[in-house]
Enzyme design. Structure first.
Site, PDB file in Angstrom:
ATOM      1  N   ARG A  72       0.846  -1.212   0.000  1.00  0.00           N
ATOM      2  CA  ARG A  72       0.000   0.000   0.000  1.00  0.00           C
ATOM      3  C   ARG A  72       0.876   1.256   0.000  1.00  0.00           C
ATOM      4  NH1 ARG A  72      -2.399  -3.947  -0.636  1.00  0.00           N
ATOM      5  NH2 ARG A  72      -4.262  -4.703   0.458  1.00  0.00           N
ATOM      6  N   SER A  98     -10.188   1.274   4.586  1.00  0.00           N
ATOM      7  CA  SER A  98      -9.282   1.049   5.727  1.00  0.00           C
ATOM      8  C   SER A  98      -8.609   2.364   6.103  1.00  0.00           C
ATOM      9  CB  SER A  98      -8.198   0.047   5.353  1.00  0.00           C
ATOM     10  OG  SER A  98      -8.783  -1.138   4.893  1.00  0.00           O
ATOM     11  N   GLU A 130      -3.686   5.338   6.456  1.00  0.00           N
ATOM     12  CA  GLU A 130      -3.571   5.049   5.016  1.00  0.00           C
ATOM     13  C   GLU A 130      -3.957   6.229   4.118  1.00  0.00           C
ATOM     14  OE1 GLU A 130      -4.836   1.139   3.228  1.00  0.00           O
ATOM     15  OE2 GLU A 130      -6.123   2.472   2.077  1.00  0.00           O
TER      16      GLU A 130
HETATM   17  P1  FAD Z   1      -8.282  10.039  -4.245  1.00  0.00           P
HETATM   18  O1  FAD Z   1      -8.829   9.700  -2.910  1.00  0.00           O
HETATM   19  O2  FAD Z   1      -8.959  11.100  -5.012  1.00  0.00           O
HETATM   20  O3  FAD Z   1      -6.741  10.395  -4.086  1.00  0.00           O
HETATM   21  C1  FAD Z   1      -5.891   9.584  -3.318  1.00  0.00           C
HETATM   22  C2  FAD Z   1      -4.454  10.097  -3.490  1.00  0.00           C
HETATM   23  O4  FAD Z   1      -4.059   9.946  -4.854  1.00  0.00           O
HETATM   24  C3  FAD Z   1      -4.315  11.590  -3.185  1.00  0.00           C
HETATM   25  O5  FAD Z   1      -3.043  11.788  -2.639  1.00  0.00           O
HETATM   26  C4  FAD Z   1      -4.390  12.250  -4.558  1.00  0.00           C
HETATM   27  O6  FAD Z   1      -3.713  13.492  -4.607  1.00  0.00           O
HETATM   28  C5  FAD Z   1      -3.690  11.210  -5.398  1.00  0.00           C
HETATM   29  N1  FAD Z   1      -4.138  11.205  -6.794  1.00  0.00           N
HETATM   30  C6  FAD Z   1      -5.372  10.927  -7.254  1.00  0.00           C
HETATM   31  N2  FAD Z   1      -5.389  10.992  -8.591  1.00  0.00           N
HETATM   32  C7  FAD Z   1      -4.146  11.330  -8.998  1.00  0.00           C
HETATM   33  C8  FAD Z   1      -3.533  11.582 -10.256  1.00  0.00           C
HETATM   34  N3  FAD Z   1      -4.204  11.464 -11.407  1.00  0.00           N
HETATM   35  N4  FAD Z   1      -2.226  11.962 -10.274  1.00  0.00           N
HETATM   36  C9  FAD Z   1      -1.516  12.088  -9.124  1.00  0.00           C
HETATM   37  N5  FAD Z   1      -2.033  11.854  -7.908  1.00  0.00           N
HETATM   38  C10 FAD Z   1      -3.347  11.482  -7.844  1.00  0.00           C
HETATM   39  N6  FAD Z   1      -7.688   0.661  -1.463  1.00  0.00           N
HETATM   40  C11 FAD Z   1      -7.002  -0.487  -1.696  1.00  0.00           C
HETATM   41  O7  FAD Z   1      -5.799  -0.441  -1.982  1.00  0.00           O
HETATM   42  N7  FAD Z   1      -7.606  -1.703  -1.636  1.00  0.00           N
HETATM   43  C12 FAD Z   1      -8.908  -1.833  -1.341  1.00  0.00           C
HETATM   44  O8  FAD Z   1      -9.418  -2.948  -1.313  1.00  0.00           O
HETATM   45  C13 FAD Z   1      -9.663  -0.656  -1.060  1.00  0.00           C
HETATM   46  N8  FAD Z   1     -10.959  -0.745  -0.713  1.00  0.00           N
HETATM   47  C14 FAD Z   1     -11.657   0.389  -0.397  1.00  0.00           C
HETATM   48  C15 FAD Z   1     -13.008   0.273  -0.018  1.00  0.00           C
HETATM   49  C16 FAD Z   1     -13.748   1.405   0.293  1.00  0.00           C
HETATM   50  C17 FAD Z   1     -15.180   1.257   0.714  1.00  0.00           C
HETATM   51  C18 FAD Z   1     -13.153   2.687   0.188  1.00  0.00           C
HETATM   52  C19 FAD Z   1     -13.956   3.931   0.477  1.00  0.00           C
HETATM   53  C20 FAD Z   1     -11.818   2.818  -0.186  1.00  0.00           C
HETATM   54  C21 FAD Z   1     -11.062   1.659  -0.485  1.00  0.00           C
HETATM   55  N9  FAD Z   1      -9.707   1.741  -0.856  1.00  0.00           N
HETATM   56  C22 FAD Z   1      -9.008   0.594  -1.139  1.00  0.00           C
HETATM   57  C23 FAD Z   1      -9.016   3.049  -0.925  1.00  0.00           C
HETATM   58  C24 FAD Z   1      -9.195   3.773  -2.288  1.00  0.00           C
HETATM   59  O9  FAD Z   1     -10.357   3.352  -2.931  1.00  0.00           O
HETATM   60  C25 FAD Z   1      -8.005   3.566  -3.225  1.00  0.00           C
HETATM   61  O10 FAD Z   1      -6.818   3.985  -2.618  1.00  0.00           O
HETATM   62  C26 FAD Z   1      -8.173   4.328  -4.557  1.00  0.00           C
HETATM   63  O11 FAD Z   1      -7.096   4.053  -5.412  1.00  0.00           O
HETATM   64  C27 FAD Z   1      -8.289   5.842  -4.378  1.00  0.00           C
HETATM   65  O12 FAD Z   1      -8.687   6.372  -5.612  1.00  0.00           O
HETATM   66  P2  FAD Z   1      -9.314   7.816  -5.741  1.00  0.00           P
HETATM   67  O13 FAD Z   1      -9.448   8.101  -7.203  1.00  0.00           O
HETATM   68  O14 FAD Z   1     -10.560   7.909  -4.954  1.00  0.00           O
HETATM   69  O15 FAD Z   1      -8.156   8.699  -5.118  1.00  0.00           O
HETATM   70  P1  NAP Z   2      -9.716  -9.932   5.860  1.00  0.00           P
HETATM   71  O1  NAP Z   2      -9.987 -10.919   4.781  1.00  0.00           O
HETATM   72  O2  NAP Z   2     -10.630  -9.880   7.040  1.00  0.00           O
HETATM   73  O3  NAP Z   2      -8.208 -10.112   6.377  1.00  0.00           O
HETATM   74  C1  NAP Z   2      -7.699  -9.272   7.404  1.00  0.00           C
HETATM   75  C2  NAP Z   2      -6.288  -8.866   7.049  1.00  0.00           C
HETATM   76  O4  NAP Z   2      -5.459 -10.035   7.079  1.00  0.00           O
HETATM   77  C3  NAP Z   2      -6.229  -8.306   5.658  1.00  0.00           C
HETATM   78  O5  NAP Z   2      -5.989  -6.936   5.774  1.00  0.00           O
HETATM   79  C4  NAP Z   2      -5.139  -9.072   4.951  1.00  0.00           C
HETATM   80  O6  NAP Z   2      -4.048  -8.276   4.535  1.00  0.00           O
HETATM   81  C5  NAP Z   2      -4.608 -10.072   5.949  1.00  0.00           C
HETATM   82  N1  NAP Z   2      -4.647 -11.402   5.316  1.00  0.00           N
HETATM   83  C6  NAP Z   2      -5.692 -12.252   5.276  1.00  0.00           C
HETATM   84  N2  NAP Z   2      -5.316 -13.392   4.677  1.00  0.00           N
HETATM   85  C7  NAP Z   2      -4.031 -13.254   4.317  1.00  0.00           C
HETATM   86  C8  NAP Z   2      -3.092 -14.093   3.670  1.00  0.00           C
HETATM   87  N3  NAP Z   2      -3.410 -15.339   3.280  1.00  0.00           N
HETATM   88  N4  NAP Z   2      -1.845 -13.639   3.469  1.00  0.00           N
HETATM   89  C9  NAP Z   2      -1.510 -12.424   3.866  1.00  0.00           C
HETATM   90  N5  NAP Z   2      -2.352 -11.563   4.482  1.00  0.00           N
HETATM   91  C10 NAP Z   2      -3.601 -11.983   4.716  1.00  0.00           C
HETATM   92  O7  NAP Z   2      -9.626  -8.448   5.227  1.00  0.00           O
HETATM   93  P2  NAP Z   2     -10.759  -7.414   4.835  1.00  0.00           P
HETATM   94  O8  NAP Z   2     -10.638  -6.242   5.722  1.00  0.00           O
HETATM   95  O9  NAP Z   2     -12.094  -8.096   4.683  1.00  0.00           O
HETATM   96  O10 NAP Z   2     -10.277  -6.945   3.395  1.00  0.00           O
HETATM   97  C11 NAP Z   2     -10.246  -7.849   2.321  1.00  0.00           C
HETATM   98  C12 NAP Z   2      -9.235  -7.396   1.284  1.00  0.00           C
HETATM   99  O11 NAP Z   2      -9.627  -6.135   0.739  1.00  0.00           O
HETATM  100  C13 NAP Z   2      -7.835  -7.186   1.852  1.00  0.00           C
HETATM  101  O12 NAP Z   2      -6.894  -7.564   0.879  1.00  0.00           O
HETATM  102  C14 NAP Z   2      -7.769  -5.709   2.127  1.00  0.00           C
HETATM  103  O13 NAP Z   2      -6.453  -5.193   2.026  1.00  0.00           O
HETATM  104  C15 NAP Z   2      -8.665  -5.148   1.026  1.00  0.00           C
HETATM  105  N6  NAP Z   2      -9.337  -3.910   1.483  1.00  0.00           N
HETATM  106  C16 NAP Z   2      -8.633  -2.762   1.521  1.00  0.00           C
HETATM  107  C17 NAP Z   2      -9.242  -1.590   1.904  1.00  0.00           C
HETATM  108  C18 NAP Z   2      -8.487  -0.283   1.886  1.00  0.00           C
HETATM  109  O14 NAP Z   2      -9.102   0.754   2.035  1.00  0.00           O
HETATM  110  N7  NAP Z   2      -7.203  -0.304   1.712  1.00  0.00           N
HETATM  111  C19 NAP Z   2     -10.576  -1.588   2.285  1.00  0.00           C
HETATM  112  C20 NAP Z   2     -11.239  -2.787   2.269  1.00  0.00           C
HETATM  113  C21 NAP Z   2     -10.635  -3.950   1.855  1.00  0.00           C
HETATM  114  P3  NAP Z   2      -4.026  -7.478   3.140  1.00  0.00           P
HETATM  115  O15 NAP Z   2      -4.664  -6.180   3.461  1.00  0.00           O
HETATM  116  O16 NAP Z   2      -2.582  -7.389   2.878  1.00  0.00           O
HETATM  117  O17 NAP Z   2      -4.747  -8.263   2.100  1.00  0.00           O
END
Ligand code: FAD
Ligand code: NAP
Length: 342
Positions: free
Chosen positions: A169, A240, A335
């Site tokens: 991330r 997250s 994050e």
């Molecule tokens: P923004 O929120 O608009 O921006 C995020 C950052 O990127 C800011 O710093 C912004 O300046 C920069 N940015 C945006 N666009 C550009 C561009 N074109 N050039 C340069 N910089 C830029 N993330 C995960 O990794 N995995 C997940 O599973 C995941 N699940 C999510 C679930 C939910 C319900 C929510 C609300 C969020 C989740 N996220 C997850 C976080 C988020 O969706 C991601 O990080 C996504 O990539 C953000 O995209 P955005 O367009 O909304 O970015």
């Molecule tokens: P989950 O399945 O309840 O698991 C909890 C955490 O354990 C996860 O964050 C995951 O890490 C880790 N994990 C589980 N199994 C694993 C494995 N086999 N090896 C290594 N790491 C493991 O997680 P959840 O919250 O429901 O989310 C599901 C997936 O969606 C995850 O990959 C999570 O990162 C992603 N997610 C991200 C966001 C965001 O905003 N960034 C929001 C929602 C969901 P990892 O995070 O590394 O996978």
């Protein structure tokens, strides 16, 4: 409106452009649908000494206050096949393409690899910023390069995978090149053959351990996400709020001896990833409300805004960070990116 740069407006409300639905505004704002328009906009900002902030879908940022500079939404569309072979193809996506619509489009075309990343909110241009990942796949697994423009100079630059310094991330754009580039396009290498990755436990369980097609994987991921995560269109959140901490083997073993029920995952480098949600829940925050903000009742990693300010959300986040540090000696890292604190 500015005579030279007609796209630029002043005092624009950002409330509907961030999924935490924080009320804040941008002193200057523009939405660009063409790369050609980036230069005049950057010149406008340079001439006035304005900071420039890129905004995508607003699903991974916290607005701690109004933004005094220029906010740019890169609404550049386009999906172009750059190179195509029997096995793989390289596809360039405009920064303004919606992430999930792109995943669906690729599935329809028979271009595989993105299915595990279904239903992540936001746009293509933001995906490299934190190397989006879910269910065992990360953007960096498919990434070839990105096209960017340096904010300070207006110079175009292509970043390959090594240049992006991707991590968990994380990327160079969250570290030493933070807020320095506008990403205009991202090129991914996709496969013409299904690339099945169902090692992630929740996904394997949902599919009953059986082999599945890419479409079935995408459907299963969407279903799990819809069951587990609050929909930002209904419940204001940014997913997250903290990344999962990765600690040394020594620290992990010491914690496991104190907390035998603590889940953990060994990383390729031998360190241990601990789910932040478990740490937060153990500190008693899950489901708790503090004024206008709360910790989601089913997912302790998600902070929910009930009409509060970005600062109120950050105060709760600090409280959680402090409690987890006191209880477990682990420093949680926020994050989403924070803006408007200047
Ligand atoms: P923004 O929120 O608009 O921006 C995020 C950052 O990127 C800011 O710093 C912004 O300046 C920069 N940015 C945006 N666009 C550009 C561009 N074109 N050039 C340069 N910089 C830029 N993330 C995960 O990794 N995995 C997940 O599973 C995941 N699940 C999510 C679930 C939910 C319900 C929510 C609300 C969020 C989740 N996220 C997850 C976080 C988020 O969706 C991601 O990080 C996504 O990539 C953000 O995209 P955005 O367009 O909304 O970015
Ligand atoms: P989950 O399945 O309840 O698991 C909890 C955490 O354990 C996860 O964050 C995951 O890490 C880790 N994990 C589980 N199994 C694993 C494995 N086999 N090896 C290594 N790491 C493991 O997680 P959840 O919250 O429901 O989310 C599901 C997936 O969606 C995850 O990959 C999570 O990162 C992603 N997610 C991200 C966001 C965001 O905003 N960034 C929001 C929602 C969901 P990892 O995070 O590394 O996978």
């Amino acid at each position: 409106m500015d005579a030279v740069v007609p796209e630029i407006s002043t005092n624009v409300a950002l409330t509907d452009m961030n999924t935490l639905r924080v009320s804040a505004s941008a002193a200057y704002f523009c939405r660009l649908s063409s790369v050609d328009r980036v230069q005049p906009v950057l010149q406008f900002a340079r001439a006035r000494g304005l900071t420039v902030t890129a905004l995508g879908g607003g699903s991974n940022l916290v607005l701690a206050g109004d933004i005094k500079g220029l906010v740019v939404v890169l609404d550049i569309k386009g999906i172009d096949v750059l190179a195509s072979g029997d096995e793989r193809l390289d596809v360039r996506f405009g920064a303004g393409e919606c992430w999930h619509t792109t995943v669906e489009h690729c599935l329809d075309q028979g271009w595989y690899g993105l299915e595990n990343l279904s239903l992540i909110p936001g746009n293509m241009g933001a995906a490299p910023i934190q190397n989006i990942g879910a269910y065992g796949v990360e953007l960096s697994d498919l990434f070839v390069s990105l096209d960017a423009i340096e904010i300070a100079t207006g110079q175009p630059r292509v970043f390959n995978r090594e240049d992006c310094e991707f991590g968990y991330r994380d990327s160079v754009f969250k570290q030493r090149l933070q807020n320095q580039y506008l990403i205009t396009a991202v090129t991914l290498r996709l496969s013409r053959q299904p690339q099945i990755n169902i090692n992630y436990p929740a996904l394997k369980d949902a599919l009953g351990g059986l082999q599945a097609s890419p479409q079935q994987i995408s459907d299963a991921v969407c279903q799990i996400r819809q069951q587990k995560l609050p929909d930002p269109a209904i419940t204001a959140n940014v997913g997250s709020f903290f990344t999962n901490p990765i600690v040394s083997e020594e620290q992990a073993l010491s914690l496991i001896s104190l907390h035998p029920n603590m889940p953990w995952h060994v990383q390729p480098d031998g360190r241990y990833k601990i789910p932040a949600a478990w740490l937060i829940e153990k500190c008693g925050f899950k489901g708790q409300r503090y004024g206008n903000v709360s910790v989601h009742q089913h997912q302790a990693l998600v902070l929910v805004n009930h009409g509060g300010t970005g600062l109120e959300v950050l105060v709760l986040a600090d409280k959680i960070v402090q409690a987890v540090a006191d209880e477990f000696g682990i420093d949680l890292v926020i994050e989403p990116r924070v803006y408007g604190r200047e």
